[in-house]
Write a protein that holds these residues in place. Sequence first.
Motif, PDB file in Angstrom:
ATOM      1  N   LEU A  47       0.837  -1.201   0.000  1.00 48.25           N
ATOM      2  CA  LEU A  47       0.000   0.000   0.000  1.00 48.25           C
ATOM      3  C   LEU A  47       0.871   1.249   0.000  1.00 48.25           C
ATOM      4  O   LEU A  47       0.579   2.238  -0.662  1.00 48.25           O
ATOM      5  CB  LEU A  47      -0.906   0.010   1.246  1.00 48.25           C
ATOM      6  N   ALA A  48       1.996   1.164   0.728  1.00 48.01           N
ATOM      7  CA  ALA A  48       2.842   2.349   0.920  1.00 48.01           C
ATOM      8  C   ALA A  48       3.672   2.692  -0.315  1.00 48.01           C
ATOM      9  O   ALA A  48       3.993   3.861  -0.530  1.00 48.01           O
ATOM     10  CB  ALA A  48       3.748   2.146   2.136  1.00 48.01           C
ATOM     11  N   VAL A  49       4.054   1.700  -1.109  1.00 48.34           N
ATOM     12  CA  VAL A  49       4.970   1.988  -2.225  1.00 48.34           C
ATOM     13  C   VAL A  49       4.339   1.734  -3.597  1.00 48.34           C
ATOM     14  O   VAL A  49       5.041   1.748  -4.609  1.00 48.34           O
ATOM     15  CB  VAL A  49       6.277   1.170  -2.120  1.00 48.34           C
ATOM     16  N   ALA A  50       3.007   1.526  -3.627  1.00 48.62           N
ATOM     17  CA  ALA A  50       2.347   1.172  -4.886  1.00 48.62           C
ATOM     18  C   ALA A  50       2.650   2.176  -5.998  1.00 48.62           C
ATOM     19  O   ALA A  50       2.845   1.790  -7.154  1.00 48.62           O
ATOM     20  CB  ALA A  50       0.839   1.072  -4.669  1.00 48.62           C
ATOM     21  N   ASP A  51       2.719   3.460  -5.662  1.00 46.39           N
ATOM     22  CA  ASP A  51       2.966   4.473  -6.694  1.00 46.39           C
ATOM     23  C   ASP A  51       4.331   4.284  -7.341  1.00 46.39           C
ATOM     24  O   ASP A  51       4.512   4.571  -8.525  1.00 46.39           O
ATOM     25  CB  ASP A  51       2.886   5.865  -6.077  1.00 46.39           C
ATOM     26  N   VAL A  78      -1.997  -3.418  -5.564  1.00 47.49           N
ATOM     27  CA  VAL A  78      -3.190  -3.194  -6.384  1.00 47.49           C
ATOM     28  C   VAL A  78      -4.265  -2.407  -5.623  1.00 47.49           C
ATOM     29  O   VAL A  78      -4.968  -1.570  -6.191  1.00 47.49           O
ATOM     30  CB  VAL A  78      -3.756  -4.545  -6.872  1.00 47.49           C
ATOM     31  N   LEU A  79      -4.387  -2.684  -4.320  1.00 46.97           N
ATOM     32  CA  LEU A  79      -5.460  -2.058  -3.548  1.00 46.97           C
ATOM     33  C   LEU A  79      -5.124  -0.641  -3.084  1.00 46.97           C
ATOM     34  O   LEU A  79      -5.927   0.003  -2.414  1.00 46.97           O
ATOM     35  CB  LEU A  79      -5.799  -2.928  -2.327  1.00 46.97           C
ATOM     36  N   HIS A  80      -3.930  -0.199  -3.433  1.00 48.52           N
ATOM     37  CA  HIS A  80      -3.394   1.079  -2.976  1.00 48.52           C
ATOM     38  C   HIS A  80      -4.439   2.197  -2.847  1.00 48.52           C
ATOM     39  O   HIS A  80      -4.549   2.846  -1.813  1.00 48.52           O
ATOM     40  CB  HIS A  80      -2.281   1.504  -3.950  1.00 48.52           C
ATOM     41  N   ASP A  81      -5.218   2.439  -3.924  1.00 45.58           N
ATOM     42  CA  ASP A  81      -6.127   3.593  -3.933  1.00 45.58           C
ATOM     43  C   ASP A  81      -7.462   3.318  -3.259  1.00 45.58           C
ATOM     44  O   ASP A  81      -8.174   4.228  -2.893  1.00 45.58           O
ATOM     45  CB  ASP A  81      -6.416   4.014  -5.385  1.00 45.58           C
ATOM     46  N   PRO A  92      -5.382  -0.565  13.922  1.00 39.68           N
ATOM     47  CA  PRO A  92      -4.801  -1.542  14.862  1.00 39.68           C
ATOM     48  C   PRO A  92      -4.030  -2.649  14.136  1.00 39.68           C
ATOM     49  O   PRO A  92      -2.952  -3.048  14.565  1.00 39.68           O
ATOM     50  CB  PRO A  92      -6.026  -2.126  15.569  1.00 39.68           C
ATOM     51  N   LEU A  93      -4.585  -3.100  13.007  1.00 41.57           N
ATOM     52  CA  LEU A  93      -3.928  -4.164  12.244  1.00 41.57           C
ATOM     53  C   LEU A  93      -2.620  -3.643  11.643  1.00 41.57           C
ATOM     54  O   LEU A  93      -1.591  -4.316  11.640  1.00 41.57           O
ATOM     55  CB  LEU A  93      -4.872  -4.635  11.135  1.00 41.57           C
ATOM     56  N   ARG A  94      -2.683  -2.418  11.142  1.00 42.93           N
ATOM     57  CA  ARG A  94      -1.505  -1.777  10.565  1.00 42.93           C
ATOM     58  C   ARG A  94      -0.370  -1.700  11.582  1.00 42.93           C
ATOM     59  O   ARG A  94       0.798  -1.813  11.255  1.00 42.93           O
ATOM     60  CB  ARG A  94      -1.901  -0.372  10.113  1.00 42.93           C
ATOM     61  N   ARG A  95      -0.776  -1.475  12.854  1.00 44.15           N
ATOM     62  CA  ARG A  95       0.222  -1.362  13.915  1.00 44.15           C
ATOM     63  C   ARG A  95       0.718  -2.750  14.327  1.00 44.15           C
ATOM     64  O   ARG A  95       1.838  -2.929  14.762  1.00 44.15           O
ATOM     65  CB  ARG A  95      -0.415  -0.659  15.110  1.00 44.15           C
ATOM     66  N   MET A  96      -0.199  -3.734  14.200  1.00 51.64           N
ATOM     67  CA  MET A  96       0.109  -5.056  14.748  1.00 51.64           C
ATOM     68  C   MET A  96       1.051  -5.869  13.859  1.00 51.64           C
ATOM     69  O   MET A  96       1.879  -6.618  14.369  1.00 51.64           O
ATOM     70  CB  MET A  96      -1.193  -5.822  14.942  1.00 51.64           C
TER      71      MET A  96
END
Lengths: 214, 133
Positions: A76-80, B22-25, B32-36
């Motif tokens: 998600l962080a580097v997709a660009d 792919v799901l970027h946008d 919490p999950l992002r932190r975990m």
Amino acid sequence: MRDVGAIGLAVFAVGMSFGAIGVASGLPAWAVITMSLVVFAGGAQFMAVGLVAAGNPFAAVFAGLLLNARHLPFGLAVADAVGTSWRRRLVGSHILVDETVAFTMAQPDPASRRRAYWLTGATLFVSWNIGGVLGVLLGEAVGDTDALGLDAAFPAGLIALLLPSLRDRQTRDVALAGALVAVVTTPLLPAGLPVLLALSGLLLMRRRPGRLAC
Amino acid sequence: MLIAVIVALAVGTYAFRLAGVVLHDRFDLPAPLRRMLPLAAAALLAALAGTAALTESGAFAGVSRPLGVAVGAVLAWRRPSLLVRSAARSIAAMAGRSGRPVGEAGAGGGAPFVVVVISAAATAALLRLAGVP
């Protein structure tokens, strides 16, 4: 650019120790080399080799995938920087590893982010796999890798990889608690389970927006 | 069985990578999950390092391996002292190389990765050569 060269050399060394340790733990050479090509994630590969050798393939897959789940937020962080065409996405996703993300995030503008992503990713993929093949050859030539102390090289390498993220206090607490649980339960439980039990360290997670390792 | 493990790992890992790209946008991971996830990864790796350093088939691995790992860990944590570094430089100079030792820009604040791994292995190997289990 010089940093990419240095990290490439380091990854070459880890790849080589993975190859040597892989055959030393009893895996056939093709399996070790194939794993490096198609999985291309150091921590998960070491984990899988250790747990397969211990006779617990289910834990090997489970722990390896849990470990690699972090690649989703990385993506998600580097997709660009990966690009928008499907060809770039499909190829670029495979070379997404911790170091690629770190180098990409350090770049200020879109053009250099893209350059950093592809340069780092390609360099690491090549050096990891060449290192792996040489390691396999070394491991097979030596036979008794314990005499060379290779069994000590693996945990030491893991610790070196882990240390930077342990500067964050919460990460350190969780990681050390997890390691303690795993070591203490190792004599009591079937192989593979103690490492998974380390996730109980997450109970120490506080509800503050702590700094992220990514 | 081995093939199944490799394929499962490869497919699953690639799926995580591609999904993020792919799901970027369209998608934001719950906080919490992002932190975990990074914490879970750190816990698993630390546990793997700990058990691999201390145990072999569920029992204590002997003294040589943990001591080797400890030497490597200390080097990874603290850069080798000036003495060791200058010694390394003079060896490099004698070998006809100039400038900084290879891999000096390595990971973190500690010694380069190659040095960490080789020191750990060499320590364990020498201890075994000396008859330490």
